[in-house]
Design a protein around this motif. Structure first.
Motif, PDB file in Angstrom:
ATOM      1  N   LYS A 160       0.872  -1.134  -0.030  1.00  0.00           N
ATOM      2  CA  LYS A 160       0.077  -0.015   0.035  1.00  0.00           C
ATOM      3  C   LYS A 160       0.812   1.250  -0.115  1.00  0.00           C
ATOM      4  O   LYS A 160       2.005   1.386   0.167  1.00  0.00           O
ATOM      5  N   ALA A 161       0.279   2.467  -0.170  1.00  0.00           N
ATOM      6  CA  ALA A 161       0.940   3.736  -0.263  1.00  0.00           C
ATOM      7  C   ALA A 161      -0.034   4.632   0.676  1.00  0.00           C
ATOM      8  O   ALA A 161      -1.090   4.539   0.644  1.00  0.00           O
ATOM      9  N   ILE A 162       0.794   5.245   1.734  1.00  0.00           N
ATOM     10  CA  ILE A 162       0.062   5.956   2.855  1.00  0.00           C
ATOM     11  C   ILE A 162       0.347   7.432   2.437  1.00  0.00           C
ATOM     12  O   ILE A 162       1.386   7.764   2.329  1.00  0.00           O
ATOM     13  N   ASP A 163      -0.812   7.917   2.402  1.00  0.00           N
ATOM     14  CA  ASP A 163      -0.881   9.734   2.117  1.00  0.00           C
ATOM     15  C   ASP A 163      -0.458  10.356   3.623  1.00  0.00           C
ATOM     16  O   ASP A 163      -1.186  10.135   4.650  1.00  0.00           O
ATOM     17  N   CYS A 164       0.533  10.846   3.585  1.00  0.00           N
ATOM     18  CA  CYS A 164       1.046  11.507   4.755  1.00  0.00           C
ATOM     19  C   CYS A 164       0.972  13.327   5.027  1.00  0.00           C
ATOM     20  O   CYS A 164       1.434  13.970   5.609  1.00  0.00           O
ATOM     21  N   SER A 165      -0.160  13.597   3.976  1.00  0.00           N
ATOM     22  CA  SER A 165      -0.261  14.922   3.990  1.00  0.00           C
ATOM     23  C   SER A 165      -0.862  15.201   5.320  1.00  0.00           C
ATOM     24  O   SER A 165      -1.817  14.845   5.842  1.00  0.00           O
ATOM     25  N   GLY A 166      -0.276  16.476   5.544  1.00  0.00           N
ATOM     26  CA  GLY A 166      -0.745  17.209   7.052  1.00  0.00           C
ATOM     27  C   GLY A 166       0.038  16.394   8.166  1.00  0.00           C
ATOM     28  O   GLY A 166      -0.343  16.787   9.319  1.00  0.00           O
ATOM     29  N   GLU A 167       0.954  15.468   7.932  1.00  0.00           N
ATOM     30  CA  GLU A 167       1.439  14.713   9.081  1.00  0.00           C
ATOM     31  C   GLU A 167       2.886  15.173   9.229  1.00  0.00           C
ATOM     32  O   GLU A 167       3.429  15.705   8.006  1.00  0.00           O
ATOM     33  N   ILE A 168       3.470  15.017  10.323  1.00  0.00           N
ATOM     34  CA  ILE A 168       4.815  15.265  10.652  1.00  0.00           C
ATOM     35  C   ILE A 168       5.418  13.984  10.540  1.00  0.00           C
ATOM     36  O   ILE A 168       5.202  13.048  11.570  1.00  0.00           O
ATOM     37  N   LYS A 169       6.335  13.693   9.765  1.00  0.00           N
ATOM     38  CA  LYS A 169       7.088  12.464   9.764  1.00  0.00           C
ATOM     39  C   LYS A 169       8.147  12.421  10.580  1.00  0.00           C
ATOM     40  O   LYS A 169       9.355  11.993  10.132  1.00  0.00           O
ATOM     41  N   ASP A 170       7.936  12.301  11.636  1.00  0.00           N
ATOM     42  CA  ASP A 170       8.869  12.147  12.817  1.00  0.00           C
ATOM     43  C   ASP A 170       8.988  10.620  13.363  1.00  0.00           C
ATOM     44  O   ASP A 170       8.323   9.918  12.671  1.00  0.00           O
ATOM     45  N   LYS A 171       9.845  10.518  14.267  1.00  0.00           N
ATOM     46  CA  LYS A 171      10.063   9.055  14.681  1.00  0.00           C
ATOM     47  C   LYS A 171       8.591   8.434  15.226  1.00  0.00           C
ATOM     48  O   LYS A 171       8.796   7.315  15.036  1.00  0.00           O
ATOM     49  N   ASP A 172       7.768   9.036  15.948  1.00  0.00           N
ATOM     50  CA  ASP A 172       6.833   8.396  16.475  1.00  0.00           C
ATOM     51  C   ASP A 172       5.823   8.125  15.430  1.00  0.00           C
ATOM     52  O   ASP A 172       5.084   7.207  15.602  1.00  0.00           O
ATOM     53  N   PHE A 173       5.555   9.197  14.329  1.00  0.00           N
ATOM     54  CA  PHE A 173       4.792   8.842  13.328  1.00  0.00           C
ATOM     55  C   PHE A 173       5.110   7.456  12.720  1.00  0.00           C
ATOM     56  O   PHE A 173       4.505   6.632  12.305  1.00  0.00           O
ATOM     57  N   ILE A 174       6.421   7.510  12.138  1.00  0.00           N
ATOM     58  CA  ILE A 174       6.955   6.385  11.391  1.00  0.00           C
ATOM     59  C   ILE A 174       6.968   4.865  12.309  1.00  0.00           C
ATOM     60  O   ILE A 174       6.375   3.950  11.575  1.00  0.00           O
ATOM     61  N   ALA A 175       7.073   5.105  13.485  1.00  0.00           N
ATOM     62  CA  ALA A 175       7.040   3.872  14.335  1.00  0.00           C
ATOM     63  C   ALA A 175       5.805   3.023  14.526  1.00  0.00           C
ATOM     64  O   ALA A 175       5.717   2.264  14.635  1.00  0.00           O
ATOM     65  N   THR A 176       4.736   4.287  14.614  1.00  0.00           N
ATOM     66  CA  THR A 176       3.510   3.838  14.711  1.00  0.00           C
ATOM     67  C   THR A 176       2.980   3.276  13.405  1.00  0.00           C
ATOM     68  O   THR A 176       2.324   2.060  13.162  1.00  0.00           O
ATOM     69  N   LEU A 177       3.363   3.756  12.336  1.00  0.00           N
ATOM     70  CA  LEU A 177       3.131   3.088  10.829  1.00  0.00           C
ATOM     71  C   LEU A 177       3.596   1.542  10.746  1.00  0.00           C
ATOM     72  O   LEU A 177       2.824   1.068  10.282  1.00  0.00           O
ATOM     73  N   LEU A 178       4.939   1.675  11.051  1.00  0.00           N
ATOM     74  CA  LEU A 178       5.745   0.324  10.852  1.00  0.00           C
ATOM     75  C   LEU A 178       4.810  -0.800  11.849  1.00  0.00           C
ATOM     76  O   LEU A 178       4.675  -1.922  11.453  1.00  0.00           O
ATOM     77  N   SER A 179       4.505  -0.163  13.007  1.00  0.00           N
ATOM     78  CA  SER A 179       3.919  -1.053  13.936  1.00  0.00           C
ATOM     79  C   SER A 179       2.627  -1.675  13.593  1.00  0.00           C
ATOM     80  O   SER A 179       2.309  -2.802  13.467  1.00  0.00           O
ATOM     81  N   GLU A 180       1.887  -0.830  12.699  1.00  0.00           N
ATOM     82  CA  GLU A 180       0.460  -1.352  12.379  1.00  0.00           C
ATOM     83  C   GLU A 180       0.691  -2.238  10.850  1.00  0.00           C
ATOM     84  O   GLU A 180      -0.129  -3.040  10.823  1.00  0.00           O
ATOM     85  N   VAL A 181       1.626  -2.002  10.057  1.00  0.00           N
ATOM     86  CA  VAL A 181       2.059  -3.159   9.128  1.00  0.00           C
ATOM     87  C   VAL A 181       2.455  -4.468   9.495  1.00  0.00           C
ATOM     88  O   VAL A 181       1.998  -5.389   8.840  1.00  0.00           O
ATOM     89  N   ILE A 182       3.310  -4.258  10.693  1.00  0.00           N
ATOM     90  CA  ILE A 182       3.953  -5.592  11.170  1.00  0.00           C
ATOM     91  C   ILE A 182       2.535  -6.227  11.649  1.00  0.00           C
ATOM     92  O   ILE A 182       2.478  -7.636  11.545  1.00  0.00           O
ATOM     93  N   ASP A 183       1.737  -5.682  12.323  1.00  0.00           N
ATOM     94  CA  ASP A 183       0.497  -6.539  12.891  1.00  0.00           C
ATOM     95  C   ASP A 183      -0.386  -6.884  11.860  1.00  0.00           C
ATOM     96  O   ASP A 183      -0.905  -8.086  11.883  1.00  0.00           O
TER      97      ASP A 183
END
Length: 312
Positions: free
Chosen positions: A258-281
């Motif tokens: 998939k491709a995730i639209d990050c418009s309006g988001e700050i791509k810091d470590k917390d955002f990316i870590a949460t994103l990877l966690s959802e993909v792993i689950d």
């Protein structure tokens, strides 16, 4: 020129006598017919009784000269008066009608079977009469047989679709582009219209998503035994939207997830870590061997944060 007697320039009225009707070439009477040209077939030297000019040629040229027919390779006579011309044409028509009457008449075709009692002689005469009939030239040309005009028109319509829609020419190499037109041409789909705007972006899109998921099931079935690598990378689409792509690499081959639209988001470590966690689950942590990202500092920090959360 021989001493053949010349016909008078005064054209008498069209005669109805049997002698006149049987004259197959009546216009020879209005020229002085001379010597036959050697090796010239039906060509003679002759002198026109109206204009007095000496010509040569066959009866076809005599007719063209006297009747004023253009494009026959001979100059027309300018001394024939209108009344005389009408009478000359009448004589010519009578001779043509008489020639047609001499042609054999073909009996009408009958669907009735030929009786076994019909004599061989009568049958052969009937069949022989058909041999004298010239075969009609078929009106169906090769162009008509293959619908060349319709094919050319369809080609033009398809080309205009590309030009007006700004479609890349490379689309013509897409196998579904070719197969869709082939199916339409070979199927009895009278009145068919291609899907419209709304159907393409809703019903058909959902249907195709289900189809792709079904095709990917054999690949996903190997993840439990072989494991996968999660590959992530950020990029911007043509609308300049910031996207993060998630891809899965395994022994059976790579797969776009998939491709995730990050418009309006700050791509810091917390955002990316949460994103990877959802993909792993979603994939199953027992199936993940490793995660591969670029070497940006926020990605490194996101990886460390996720590991801390797992271990902690």
């Amino acid at each position: 020129m021989s001493s053949s007697s010349s016909a008078s320039c005064n054209v008498s009225g069209s005669s109805n006598s049997s002698e006149s009707m049987k004259d197959l070439y009546p216009l020879w009477k209005f020229v002085v017919k001379g010597d036959k040209i050697s090796g010239g077939g039906g060509n003679y030297n002759w002198k026109c009784n109206f204009c007095g000019e000496v010509k040569n040629g066959s009866y076809t040229r005599v007719k063209a000269h006297l009747l004023g027919e253009q494009g026959k390779g001979i100059q027309t006579c300018n001394k024939v008066k209108i009344d005389d011309l009408a009478k000359l044409r009448s004589l010519h028509r009578e001779s043509e009608d008489y020639k047609k009457s001499l042609l054999p008449k073909v009996p009408p075709f009958s669907n009735e079977p030929i009786s076994s009692h019909t004599s061989t002689e009568a049958t052969s005469m009937r069949l022989g009469s058909f041999d004298n009939v010239k075969k009609r030239k078929s009106k169906n040309t090769i162009s008509d047989a293959f619908n060349v005009k319709s094919r050319d028109h369809l080609d033009s319509e398809i080309a205009r679709m590309f030009y007006t829609g700004g479609l890349p020419f490379n689309l013509a190499r897409n196998p579904y582009y070719v197969s869709s037109y082939t199916m339409a041409a070979n199927s009895n789909l009278s009145g068919y219209k291609p899907p419209g705007y709304n159907k393409l972006r809703t019903t058909l899109l959902c249907k195709e998503t289900e189809n792709v998921d079904r095709l990917l099931q054999p690949m996903k079935a190997t993840w439990k035994t072989k494991g996968v690598s999660i590959v992530s990378d950020g990029w911007s689409d043509p609308q300049r939207r910031p996207l993060i792509n998630i891809m899965i690499a395994s022994e059976t081959g790579p797969m776009f997830m998939k491709a995730i639209d990050c418009s309006g988001e700050i791509k810091d470590k917390d955002f990316i870590a949460t994103l990877l966690s959802e993909v792993i689950d979603e994939i199953g942590d027992q199936n993940v061997v490793q995660i591969i990202t670029d070497n940006a500092s926020n990605c490194k920090a996101a990886g460390e944060l996720y590991m801390m959360n797992v271990i902690g």
